[in-house]
Design a protein around this motif. Sequence first.
Motif, PDB file in Angstrom:
ATOM      1  N   PRO A   1      -1.791 -13.108  -5.987  1.00  0.00           N
ATOM      2  CA  PRO A   1      -2.666 -11.974  -6.285  1.00  0.00           C
ATOM      3  C   PRO A   1      -2.256 -10.800  -5.406  1.00  0.00           C
ATOM      4  CG  PRO A   1      -3.782 -13.489  -4.828  1.00  0.00           C
ATOM      5  CD  PRO A   1      -2.456 -14.129  -5.170  1.00  0.00           C
ATOM      6  N   VAL A   2      -2.532  -9.596  -5.853  1.00  0.00           N
ATOM      7  CA  VAL A   2      -1.986  -8.414  -5.189  1.00  0.00           C
ATOM      8  C   VAL A   2      -3.094  -7.417  -4.835  1.00  0.00           C
ATOM      9  CG1 VAL A   2      -0.548  -6.356  -5.561  1.00  0.00           C
ATOM     10  CG2 VAL A   2       0.258  -8.615  -6.308  1.00  0.00           C
ATOM     11  N   VAL A   3      -2.963  -6.832  -3.667  1.00  0.00           N
ATOM     12  CA  VAL A   3      -3.754  -5.663  -3.287  1.00  0.00           C
ATOM     13  C   VAL A   3      -2.747  -4.551  -3.047  1.00  0.00           C
ATOM     14  CG1 VAL A   3      -5.290  -4.662  -1.570  1.00  0.00           C
ATOM     15  CG2 VAL A   3      -5.589  -7.041  -2.260  1.00  0.00           C
ATOM     16  N   CYS A   4      -2.788  -3.505  -3.874  1.00  0.00           N
ATOM     17  CA  CYS A   4      -1.757  -2.468  -3.749  1.00  0.00           C
ATOM     18  C   CYS A   4      -2.332  -1.083  -3.998  1.00  0.00           C
ATOM     19  CB  CYS A   4      -0.587  -2.736  -4.691  1.00  0.00           C
ATOM     20  SG  CYS A   4      -0.963  -2.604  -6.442  1.00  0.00           S
ATOM     21  N   SER A   5      -1.505  -0.093  -3.744  1.00  0.00           N
ATOM     22  CA  SER A   5      -1.904   1.301  -3.939  1.00  0.00           C
ATOM     23  C   SER A   5      -1.811   1.679  -5.408  1.00  0.00           C
ATOM     24  CB  SER A   5      -1.016   2.230  -3.100  1.00  0.00           C
ATOM     25  OG  SER A   5       0.354   1.953  -3.340  1.00  0.00           O
ATOM     26  N   SER A   6      -2.682   2.580  -5.813  1.00  0.00           N
ATOM     27  CA  SER A   6      -2.753   3.008  -7.216  1.00  0.00           C
ATOM     28  C   SER A   6      -1.797   4.169  -7.455  1.00  0.00           C
ATOM     29  CB  SER A   6      -4.178   3.414  -7.576  1.00  0.00           C
ATOM     30  OG  SER A   6      -4.667   4.390  -6.665  1.00  0.00           O
ATOM     31  N   VAL A   7      -0.499   3.892  -7.266  1.00  0.00           N
ATOM     32  CA  VAL A   7       0.516   4.924  -7.438  1.00  0.00           C
ATOM     33  C   VAL A   7       1.466   4.528  -8.558  1.00  0.00           C
ATOM     34  CG1 VAL A   7       0.385   5.618  -5.006  1.00  0.00           C
ATOM     35  CG2 VAL A   7       2.087   3.911  -5.710  1.00  0.00           C
TER      36      VAL A   7
ATOM     37  N   PRO B   1       0.779  -1.244   0.000  1.00  0.00           N
ATOM     38  CA  PRO B   1       0.000   0.000   0.000  1.00  0.00           C
ATOM     39  C   PRO B   1       0.811   1.297   0.000  1.00  0.00           C
ATOM     40  CG  PRO B   1       0.210  -0.810   2.228  1.00  0.00           C
ATOM     41  CD  PRO B   1       1.009  -1.760   1.368  1.00  0.00           C
ATOM     42  N   SER B   2       2.015   1.298  -0.570  1.00  0.00           N
ATOM     43  CA  SER B   2       2.922   2.447  -0.494  1.00  0.00           C
ATOM     44  C   SER B   2       2.294   3.735  -1.013  1.00  0.00           C
ATOM     45  CB  SER B   2       4.190   2.181  -1.310  1.00  0.00           C
ATOM     46  OG  SER B   2       4.796   0.982  -0.934  1.00  0.00           O
ATOM     47  N   TYR B   3       2.796   4.845  -0.486  1.00  0.00           N
ATOM     48  CA  TYR B   3       2.449   6.163  -1.021  1.00  0.00           C
ATOM     49  C   TYR B   3       3.265   6.495  -2.273  1.00  0.00           C
ATOM     50  CZ  TYR B   3      -0.187   7.470   3.183  1.00  0.00           C
ATOM     51  OH  TYR B   3      -1.120   7.528   4.194  1.00  0.00           O
TER      52      TYR B   3
END
Length: 370
Positions: A293-299, A274-276
């Motif tokens: 599978p991945v849950v991540c930040s939309s950056v 979830p990085s900024y």
Amino acid sequence: MKKILIVSTVSRQFYLFEQGNIEVLNSLGYEVHTAANFSDANERLDVLNIKRHHFDIERNPFTLKNIKAYKQLKGLMKSENFDAVHCHSPMGGVLARLAAESIGISPVIYTAHGFHFYKGAPIINWLLYYPIEKVLSRYTDVLITINKEDYKSAQRFKAKNVIYIPGIGIESNRYSNIFVDKKNKLKELGITSDAYVILSVGELNENKNHEVIIKALSNIRYKNFIYLICGQGDRADYLMNLANSLGISNKVKLLGFRNDVIDLYKVADIFAFPSYREGLSVSLMEAMSAGLPVVCSSVRGNTDLIQDGQGGFLNKPTDIEGFGNSLDKLINNTEMRILMGEKNLQEIEKYDSNVVKEKMKMVYENKRIM
């Protein structure tokens, strides 16, 4: 024999991110020299075929120590008569390009591992780093960007060539030949075999934003999970206190630095990232290579690797509810986890280390630095 100087701020850059480039340069007959602040040096440097030069560079752009560092670097360039320079990191890129320009070294290659100015960055980053990069691009023969957002930004600059290369590369098939006894590994970690394992890999700092996953997990319906975080940093107490306050301290394990990260990828069910801010994350690419599978930040960087709804789910870094919903969907849908993992195995082939090495070989050869 031709000589090239690779410049960075800290020496760990060379064994963490430059081994592929060093290998390519060695194959082209180069004598590879490196310059950095070697106060962080360790035995991992010993296996690299490089010559080391310490200079007193600091990350802080405002310290006067970097004036001394500039003079040291310029003196090194004069004495060694390098045929080319390849620089990394913001301050490494500044000092190396100024020094190379002052004594006439060409070509100069600069790899931006993630500009400090990006969509959503603080305005101070744009005011400070954007003008510096724009001016110094005039002294850059090849500007390499590792994600598509930075590549678009670099088009506005005056570098002779702007090139997109997908990161440092990863051995995309590395995990296919590794067997891990999941039941025994989970037992070693004190995890029951029926628990869903969510894994994050990254420093315990504000940017990596592990707290949003802890908050999200405290709200999901299914409670038979364990959240593993691999990494060191100054937020360990904060994260555990947060988990305790939310009533899930028994669901969160801070594992610190690990030598068995590959094993952890293999036993995990979901990767959370979830990085900024990112350039192009090696940890995320490793998770994809493991078929997670991945849950991540939309950056920036993450969106190069993961398409929402295909290899995983993208959420804004502050969207606690969004992360919770994404994790809930994956925990409760085995078929979705499998399909997303398979998608990531296909996608990561574009970022294979052999692909990146071939592109870097073309950069070095096409710039006539051999």
